[in-house]
Motif scaffolding. Structure first.
Motif, PDB file in Angstrom:
ATOM      1  N   HIS A 488       0.835  -1.205   0.000  1.00 48.87           N
ATOM      2  CA  HIS A 488       0.000   0.000   0.000  1.00 48.87           C
ATOM      3  C   HIS A 488       0.871   1.257   0.000  1.00 48.87           C
ATOM      4  O   HIS A 488       0.502   2.281  -0.566  1.00 48.87           O
ATOM      5  CB  HIS A 488      -0.942  -0.002   1.214  1.00 48.87           C
ATOM      6  N   ASP A 489       2.021   1.154   0.622  1.00 50.21           N
ATOM      7  CA  ASP A 489       2.950   2.290   0.680  1.00 50.21           C
ATOM      8  C   ASP A 489       3.547   2.621  -0.687  1.00 50.21           C
ATOM      9  O   ASP A 489       4.094   3.700  -0.878  1.00 50.21           O
ATOM     10  CB  ASP A 489       4.078   1.964   1.672  1.00 50.21           C
ATOM     11  N   CYS A 490       3.482   1.657  -1.641  1.00 50.17           N
ATOM     12  CA  CYS A 490       4.069   1.859  -2.980  1.00 50.17           C
ATOM     13  C   CYS A 490       3.035   2.365  -3.982  1.00 50.17           C
ATOM     14  O   CYS A 490       3.364   2.583  -5.148  1.00 50.17           O
ATOM     15  CB  CYS A 490       4.614   0.539  -3.542  1.00 50.17           C
ATOM     16  N   LEU A 491       1.762   2.474  -3.584  1.00 43.31           N
ATOM     17  CA  LEU A 491       0.704   2.774  -4.558  1.00 43.31           C
ATOM     18  C   LEU A 491       0.988   4.059  -5.341  1.00 43.31           C
ATOM     19  O   LEU A 491       1.364   5.075  -4.763  1.00 43.31           O
ATOM     20  CB  LEU A 491      -0.651   2.915  -3.859  1.00 43.31           C
ATOM     21  N   ASP A 492       0.817   3.962  -6.649  1.00 46.09           N
ATOM     22  CA  ASP A 492       0.936   5.127  -7.521  1.00 46.09           C
ATOM     23  C   ASP A 492       0.054   4.876  -8.744  1.00 46.09           C
ATOM     24  O   ASP A 492      -0.806   3.991  -8.719  1.00 46.09           O
ATOM     25  CB  ASP A 492       2.402   5.394  -7.909  1.00 46.09           C
ATOM     26  N   GLU A 493       0.293   5.618  -9.818  1.00 46.66           N
ATOM     27  CA  GLU A 493      -0.588   5.485 -10.992  1.00 46.66           C
ATOM     28  C   GLU A 493      -0.403   4.148 -11.718  1.00 46.66           C
ATOM     29  O   GLU A 493      -1.137   3.848 -12.665  1.00 46.66           O
ATOM     30  CB  GLU A 493      -0.367   6.652 -11.972  1.00 46.66           C
ATOM     31  N   ASN A 494       0.565   3.344 -11.287  1.00 48.18           N
ATOM     32  CA  ASN A 494       0.781   2.037 -11.910  1.00 48.18           C
ATOM     33  C   ASN A 494      -0.032   0.933 -11.235  1.00 48.18           C
ATOM     34  O   ASN A 494       0.153  -0.245 -11.540  1.00 48.18           O
ATOM     35  CB  ASN A 494       2.269   1.676 -11.864  1.00 48.18           C
ATOM     36  N   TYR A 495      -0.882   1.311 -10.311  1.00 42.24           N
ATOM     37  CA  TYR A 495      -1.696   0.345  -9.571  1.00 42.24           C
ATOM     38  C   TYR A 495      -3.184   0.543  -9.841  1.00 42.24           C
ATOM     39  O   TYR A 495      -3.632   1.654 -10.121  1.00 42.24           O
ATOM     40  CB  TYR A 495      -1.480   0.506  -8.059  1.00 42.24           C
ATOM     41  N   VAL A 496      -3.924  -0.559  -9.722  1.00 42.90           N
ATOM     42  CA  VAL A 496      -5.389  -0.509  -9.679  1.00 42.90           C
ATOM     43  C   VAL A 496      -5.805  -1.252  -8.413  1.00 42.90           C
ATOM     44  O   VAL A 496      -5.348  -2.373  -8.162  1.00 42.90           O
ATOM     45  CB  VAL A 496      -6.013  -1.190 -10.916  1.00 42.90           C
ATOM     46  N   ILE A 497      -6.657  -0.612  -7.601  1.00 40.07           N
ATOM     47  CA  ILE A 497      -7.193  -1.286  -6.404  1.00 40.07           C
ATOM     48  C   ILE A 497      -8.566  -1.819  -6.793  1.00 40.07           C
ATOM     49  O   ILE A 497      -9.393  -1.086  -7.339  1.00 40.07           O
ATOM     50  CB  ILE A 497      -7.352  -0.293  -5.232  1.00 40.07           C
ATOM     51  N   TYR A 498      -8.818  -3.099  -6.523  1.00 40.70           N
ATOM     52  CA  TYR A 498     -10.149  -3.611  -6.843  1.00 40.70           C
ATOM     53  C   TYR A 498     -10.609  -4.669  -5.842  1.00 40.70           C
ATOM     54  O   TYR A 498      -9.787  -5.306  -5.174  1.00 40.70           O
ATOM     55  CB  TYR A 498     -10.210  -4.153  -8.274  1.00 40.70           C
ATOM     56  N   THR A 499     -11.928  -4.799  -5.733  1.00 36.07           N
ATOM     57  CA  THR A 499     -12.526  -5.877  -4.936  1.00 36.07           C
ATOM     58  C   THR A 499     -13.159  -6.865  -5.901  1.00 36.07           C
ATOM     59  O   THR A 499     -13.563  -6.496  -7.011  1.00 36.07           O
ATOM     60  CB  THR A 499     -13.598  -5.324  -3.979  1.00 36.07           C
ATOM     61  N   GLU A 500     -13.253  -8.121  -5.465  1.00 39.62           N
ATOM     62  CA  GLU A 500     -13.796  -9.149  -6.364  1.00 39.62           C
ATOM     63  C   GLU A 500     -14.518 -10.221  -5.556  1.00 39.62           C
ATOM     64  O   GLU A 500     -14.014 -10.686  -4.530  1.00 39.62           O
ATOM     65  CB  GLU A 500     -12.661  -9.787  -7.167  1.00 39.62           C
ATOM     66  N   MET A 501     -15.695 -10.589  -6.033  1.00 43.49           N
ATOM     67  CA  MET A 501     -16.397 -11.767  -5.500  1.00 43.49           C
ATOM     68  C   MET A 501     -15.949 -12.961  -6.330  1.00 43.49           C
ATOM     69  O   MET A 501     -16.262 -13.043  -7.521  1.00 43.49           O
ATOM     70  CB  MET A 501     -17.914 -11.600  -5.630  1.00 43.49           C
ATOM     71  N   GLU A 502     -15.196 -13.868  -5.724  1.00 45.63           N
ATOM     72  CA  GLU A 502     -14.713 -15.027  -6.475  1.00 45.63           C
ATOM     73  C   GLU A 502     -15.826 -16.071  -6.594  1.00 45.63           C
ATOM     74  O   GLU A 502     -16.790 -16.072  -5.827  1.00 45.63           O
ATOM     75  CB  GLU A 502     -13.471 -15.602  -5.794  1.00 45.63           C
ATOM     76  N   ARG A 503     -15.633 -16.996  -7.534  1.00 46.00           N
ATOM     77  CA  ARG A 503     -16.685 -17.989  -7.796  1.00 46.00           C
ATOM     78  C   ARG A 503     -16.978 -18.863  -6.588  1.00 46.00           C
ATOM     79  O   ARG A 503     -18.085 -19.345  -6.414  1.00 46.00           O
ATOM     80  CB  ARG A 503     -16.267 -18.874  -8.982  1.00 46.00           C
ATOM     81  N   ASN A 504     -15.956 -19.089  -5.773  1.00 47.49           N
ATOM     82  CA  ASN A 504     -16.147 -19.933  -4.587  1.00 47.49           C
ATOM     83  C   ASN A 504     -16.801 -19.175  -3.426  1.00 47.49           C
ATOM     84  O   ASN A 504     -16.903 -19.686  -2.316  1.00 47.49           O
ATOM     85  CB  ASN A 504     -14.813 -20.531  -4.128  1.00 47.49           C
ATOM     86  N   GLY A 505     -17.191 -17.907  -3.685  1.00 44.66           N
ATOM     87  CA  GLY A 505     -17.870 -17.132  -2.646  1.00 44.66           C
ATOM     88  C   GLY A 505     -16.942 -16.292  -1.787  1.00 44.66           C
ATOM     89  O   GLY A 505     -17.390 -15.527  -0.933  1.00 44.66           O
ATOM     90  N   HIS A 506     -15.621 -16.426  -1.995  1.00 45.17           N
ATOM     91  CA  HIS A 506     -14.668 -15.647  -1.198  1.00 45.17           C
ATOM     92  C   HIS A 506     -14.596 -14.206  -1.710  1.00 45.17           C
ATOM     93  O   HIS A 506     -14.709 -13.953  -2.907  1.00 45.17           O
ATOM     94  CB  HIS A 506     -13.272 -16.287  -1.250  1.00 45.17           C
ATOM     95  N   PHE A 507     -14.352 -13.295  -0.772  1.00 42.47           N
ATOM     96  CA  PHE A 507     -14.284 -11.874  -1.120  1.00 42.47           C
ATOM     97  C   PHE A 507     -12.842 -11.382  -0.995  1.00 42.47           C
ATOM     98  O   PHE A 507     -12.216 -11.505   0.054  1.00 42.47           O
ATOM     99  CB  PHE A 507     -15.188 -11.059  -0.194  1.00 42.47           C
ATOM    100  N   LYS A 508     -12.328 -10.838  -2.095  1.00 44.36           N
ATOM    101  CA  LYS A 508     -10.912 -10.450  -2.165  1.00 44.36           C
ATOM    102  C   LYS A 508     -10.779  -8.945  -2.363  1.00 44.36           C
ATOM    103  O   LYS A 508     -11.541  -8.344  -3.115  1.00 44.36           O
ATOM    104  CB  LYS A 508     -10.253 -11.195  -3.340  1.00 44.36           C
ATOM    105  N   LEU A 509      -9.775  -8.384  -1.700  1.00 46.59           N
ATOM    106  CA  LEU A 509      -9.369  -6.996  -1.953  1.00 46.59           C
ATOM    107  C   LEU A 509      -7.940  -7.057  -2.454  1.00 46.59           C
ATOM    108  O   LEU A 509      -7.074  -7.653  -1.808  1.00 46.59           O
ATOM    109  CB  LEU A 509      -9.441  -6.177  -0.656  1.00 46.59           C
ATOM    110  N   LYS A 510      -7.692  -6.460  -3.623  1.00 51.79           N
ATOM    111  CA  LYS A 510      -6.350  -6.587  -4.210  1.00 51.79           C
ATOM    112  C   LYS A 510      -5.768  -5.241  -4.589  1.00 51.79           C
ATOM    113  O   LYS A 510      -6.442  -4.386  -5.159  1.00 51.79           O
ATOM    114  CB  LYS A 510      -6.405  -7.505  -5.443  1.00 51.79           C
ATOM    115  N   LEU A 511      -4.479  -5.080  -4.265  1.00 53.66           N
ATOM    116  CA  LEU A 511      -3.677  -3.959  -4.760  1.00 53.66           C
ATOM    117  C   LEU A 511      -2.917  -4.536  -5.947  1.00 53.66           C
ATOM    118  O   LEU A 511      -1.958  -5.287  -5.780  1.00 53.66           O
ATOM    119  CB  LEU A 511      -2.709  -3.468  -3.672  1.00 53.66           C
ATOM    120  N   PHE A 512      -3.357  -4.227  -7.138  1.00 53.20           N
ATOM    121  CA  PHE A 512      -2.864  -4.884  -8.359  1.00 53.20           C
ATOM    122  C   PHE A 512      -1.863  -3.989  -9.070  1.00 53.20           C
ATOM    123  O   PHE A 512      -2.195  -2.902  -9.537  1.00 53.20           O
ATOM    124  CB  PHE A 512      -4.065  -5.197  -9.255  1.00 53.20           C
ATOM    125  N   CYS A 513      -0.627  -4.463  -9.145  1.00 52.74           N
ATOM    126  CA  CYS A 513       0.429  -3.724  -9.838  1.00 52.74           C
ATOM    127  C   CYS A 513       0.312  -4.018 -11.340  1.00 52.74           C
ATOM    128  O   CYS A 513       0.713  -5.078 -11.798  1.00 52.74           O
ATOM    129  CB  CYS A 513       1.802  -4.148  -9.314  1.00 52.74           C
TER     130      CYS A 513
END
Length: 786
Positions: A488-513
């Motif tokens: 999180h400390d590295c976040l800049d314009e090269n990142y997308v933050i997203y949440t996702e409901m996975e098929r197995n029902g799990h809920f994920k929060l991702k800092l995607f580089c």
């Protein structure tokens, strides 16, 4: 008289190396090396700002200690110097997550750092006495606890000179070894007669190192790119253009090729110490990798013995092979993995996985600590792999379910930790309610503070509870959260933050580089020069954008050494792997293509498929047609092959046989890269489909991100990664100048302009075919051989 050599060492590296002692114990949360985390830097700045006019922050200090043929320079940056009326004070700040009440005295190695700064400052400013202040700051509450000691300059000098005296033999080794090594490098010649284009490659690599730049090399198979990179790098070391070579790879098999290149040069009496770093799980002496003094005799007292083990090894042999390392570790009863990392400090070349340099969790702090710099030369093999690996290394995910599981486990025995985890869960629950499939988020700053609070409680829990199943779950979550907060400390314009409901029902929060270039650059900047090379670095501008931030990097395209007559490239235009066209009839046509091609000439072939499911559909149809006859044997890649199963699969291609062999494999898998089946061990490859990654939320996020930047999002998210798999799979066929073979590109989409634009130059002669005419075209090609 030769000019005196200067040996530089940072204050931190000096005290951590010379003064370490005791056991390896990974159960202690303190062993998670928190102050290497970036979290501490903000706290440092906050404390420094509120310290008043007498406080001088980030003061650079260095001291030269002269010896006969060399000088040692100890250097570093004091967090703060407080000028007093009579006695000045060195302030050393450490950010911690644990409660301050648990810190009863300064950590010895922290105090040692401060004492080094105190001595250097006193010596340079004619001070008779100095104070040393250790400032521990609780990062959640920002409370401070300080420990102050006072020393005379005499006490500091006696202590400091003892530390330097213990380091002197290591410095002397460096100076004497460098002289021997460089003298031997001057005698080394390129070990083979140059292949076409190879001399230009060697020259380009050397010039890049001379100019301290980066170079991207697209070099088709057979150019001899490993030696073309290793030889000039060794020469550059001999000329003082670099002090250490890092040969970085993504796969074990390419490490072996690099080892062989160095061994070939050593046949000319080259003195060079080369080490290959092996994963901890593979080199560990114990059945279970449990790094604690209770479970592992090699962990107990490891730091008391390891420096002697390392010094003995580097001064008595140039052989740093795995066998040699294991013998030495047994002799001194130390951990072979940790000892190998220490040995790597004193060698001339390190062959290792990318993560030892770039991964924020696993990189070699010995070389790549914050703000460090070394005269490193980076050779990055199979560099096309670094894009996806970079994205993985600099991304971080959190699952709501993981937090809830640990909360349930600790609910009845630790109310404080349970409460902190529930606070995190509530924020994730709010995000979950807004998310149907996936959702891009602007910020998750409100969650970070709660996660840091939870980390502090998890640390306390880990120190209070030993040897329980619950403890392991808490530790796993601790590392996940720590990684998330660090990224999180590295976040800049090269990142997308997203949440996702996975098929197995799990809920994920991702800092995607999305673009790892900036993060990679921060480590590459610690070296002098970098060479990225691969047989499939096309289009080169795609890789330049995602692997480097320098606009003036060089790029070259090495010519293939093979003649067009050695290979037949056919494009089957009556088949397609598009989802809408998949059917029993289509699978049947693919099976027939394979059968027709194999019947045109007996030999070994590989068929590469877009998925296991597609592969099984086609394979079952091939098997149905050859049932009862011995014209052809089929072997199939399974989804979870261990190392032994992989070797058996490849050994099948080495066996003598009277019939044909077809290996059914998955594109982008373990057999699509880095394997070397020369001459008639492999005479053909069938590439089924364009290799495009499956459509998924993350690929769509990539596509939208690059579209938003005015770039072709589809190409960046799907086309280029897919075509890379195609080119890698096709590259298995022609490996030497004696090889002849066929490549069938079986998908009508390959006719499209955007796909053809990524074809390498040597694919200019590509012929169109269909199922009715493929056998004749193949027969004509093989008849030319006769």
């Amino acid at each position: 008289m030769d000019e005196k050599q200067l040996i530089k060492i940072s204050v931190r590296n000096l005290v951590e190396f010379i003064l370490r002692e005791g056991d390896i114990d990974n159960r202690i949360a303190g062993g998670t090396d928190k102050d290497a985390m970036q979290l501490g830097s903000k706290i440092h700045r906050k404390i420094q700002r509120r310290m008043g006019a007498d406080y001088h922050a980030e003061v650079a200090l260095k001291l030269l200690i002269p010896y006969d043929v060399f000088d040692i320079q100890v250097e570093g940056r004091a967090d703060g110097i407080i000028t007093g009326d009579t006695v000045d004070t060195i302030d050393e700040i450490k950010g911690v997550l644990k409660e301050l009440a648990l810190i009863e005295k300064p950590v010895p190695v922290h105090l040692a750092q401060a004492k080094c700064y105190a001595y250097i400052y006193a010596k340079q400013n004619q001070k008779a006495e100095m104070k040393v202040q250790m400032t521990y700051c609780q990062m959640e509450t920002e409370e401070i606890r300080q420990f102050v000691s006072q020393f005379t300059v005499g006490e500091l000098e006696e202590w400091f000179l003892d530390v330097i005296h213990r380091y002197e033999k290591w410095a002397r080794f460096q100076v004497e070894w460098k002289e021997k090594r460089n003298a031997s490098i001057r005698q080394v010649e390129f070990p083979f007669s140059y292949r076409e284009g190879q001399r230009e490659l060697v020259t380009s690599v050397y010039k890049t190192m001379l100019r301290r730049k980066k170079l991207f090399i697209q070099a088709p198979t057979g150019v001899g790119k490993t030696m073309a990179a290793v030889f000039p790098a060794v020469k550059a070391v001999g000329e003082g253009l670099g002090e250490k070579i890092f040969y970085l790879t993504a796969k074990t098999i390419t490490r072996t090729v690099a080892e062989q290149a160095f061994e070939t040069l050593k046949e000319q009496n080259l003195r060079l110490k080369v080490i290959t770093l092996t994963a901890k799980e593979k080199i560990c002496f114990c059945e279970e990798t449990d790094c604690s003094p209770e479970s592992c005799p090699y962990a107990k007292g490891h730091y008391d013995r390891v420096n002697d083990a390392v010094f003995d090894m580097i001064t008595s042999t140039d052989d740093m092979s795995r066998v040699s390392l294991e013998k030495q570790a047994e002799k001194y009863q130390v951990c072979p993995f940790e000892m190998a990392l220490d040995v790597s400090l004193w060698v001339d070349a390190v062959i290792c996985d990318y993560n030892y340099v770039f991964d924020p969790n696993a990189h070699l702090r010995r070389f790549f600590s914050e703000g460090g710099r070394g005269d490193y030369l980076f050779l990055i093999d199979e560099a096309h792999n670094l894009v996806e690996r970079g994205r993985e290394m600099y991304s971080a995910s959190l699952y709501k379910e993981d937090i809830m599981e640990v909360r349930r486990l600790v609910k009845n025995e630790d109310a404080k930790l349970s409460k902190r985890l529930e606070e995190c869960n509530k924020l994730l629950l709010a995000l979950k309610r807004e998310c149907e499939t996936y959702q891009v988020q602007e910020s998750v700053g409100h969650l970070i503070l709660k996660l840091m609070n939870a980390m502090g409680e998890m640390e306390r829990f880990l120190e209070e509870h030993q040897g329980e199943e619950v403890r392991q779950k808490v530790l796993d979550l601790y590392f996940e959260v720590r990684m998330f907060v660090t990224i999180h400390d590295c976040l800049d314009e090269n990142y997308v933050i997203y949440t996702e409901m996975e098929r197995n029902g799990h809920f994920k929060l991702k800092l995607f580089c999305v673009n790892p270039a900036v993060n990679l650059q921060q480590f590459l900047d610690q070296g002098n020069s970098t060479v990225f090379f691969s047989a499939t670095l096309l289009p080169i501008n795609y890789y330049r954008l995602l692997l480097s931030t320098d606009p003036d990097d060089y790029a070259i395209y090495a010519q293939s050494t093979f003649s067009q007559e050695q290979r037949l490239l056919l494009l089957g235009v009556d088949v397609s792997t598009k989802y809408t066209l998949r059917s029993p009839q289509m699978y049947e046509m693919y099976a027939q293509y394979i059968l027709d091609a194999v019947r045109a000439k007996k030999g070994n072939y590989m068929a590469f498929f877009p998925s296991y499911l597609f592969m099984e559909e086609v394979c079952s149809r091939v098997l149905a047609q050859i049932q009862g006859n011995r014209e052809m044997e089929c072997i199939i890649q399974s989804q979870y092959m261990n190392e032994e199963a992989r070797e058996l699969f490849l050994e099948t291609f080495e066996e003598e046989r009277d019939n044909s062999l077809v290996g059914f494999c998955v594109m982008g898998g373990i057999f699509a890269e880095g394997i070397d089946l020369t001459e008639d061990r492999l005479i053909g490859a069938f590439i089924v489909g364009t290799g495009l990654p499956q459509v998924c939320n993350e690929r769509e996020i990539l596509k939208n991100y690059f579209d938003g930047k005015g770039m072709r999002g589809f190409d960046y998210a799907y086309l280029y990664p897919g075509m890379n798999k195609v080119l890698q799979s096709a590259g298995r066929v022609i490996r030497t100048e004696e090889d002849r073979g066929v490549i069938l590109l079986l998908d009508e989409r390959f006719r499209g302009r955007q796909y053809r634009s990524v074809f390498p130059r040597e694919w200019e002669t590509c012929d169109i075919c269909n199922l009715g005419g493929v056998q004749k075209k193949l027969a004509d090609f093989w008849n030319q051989e006769k």
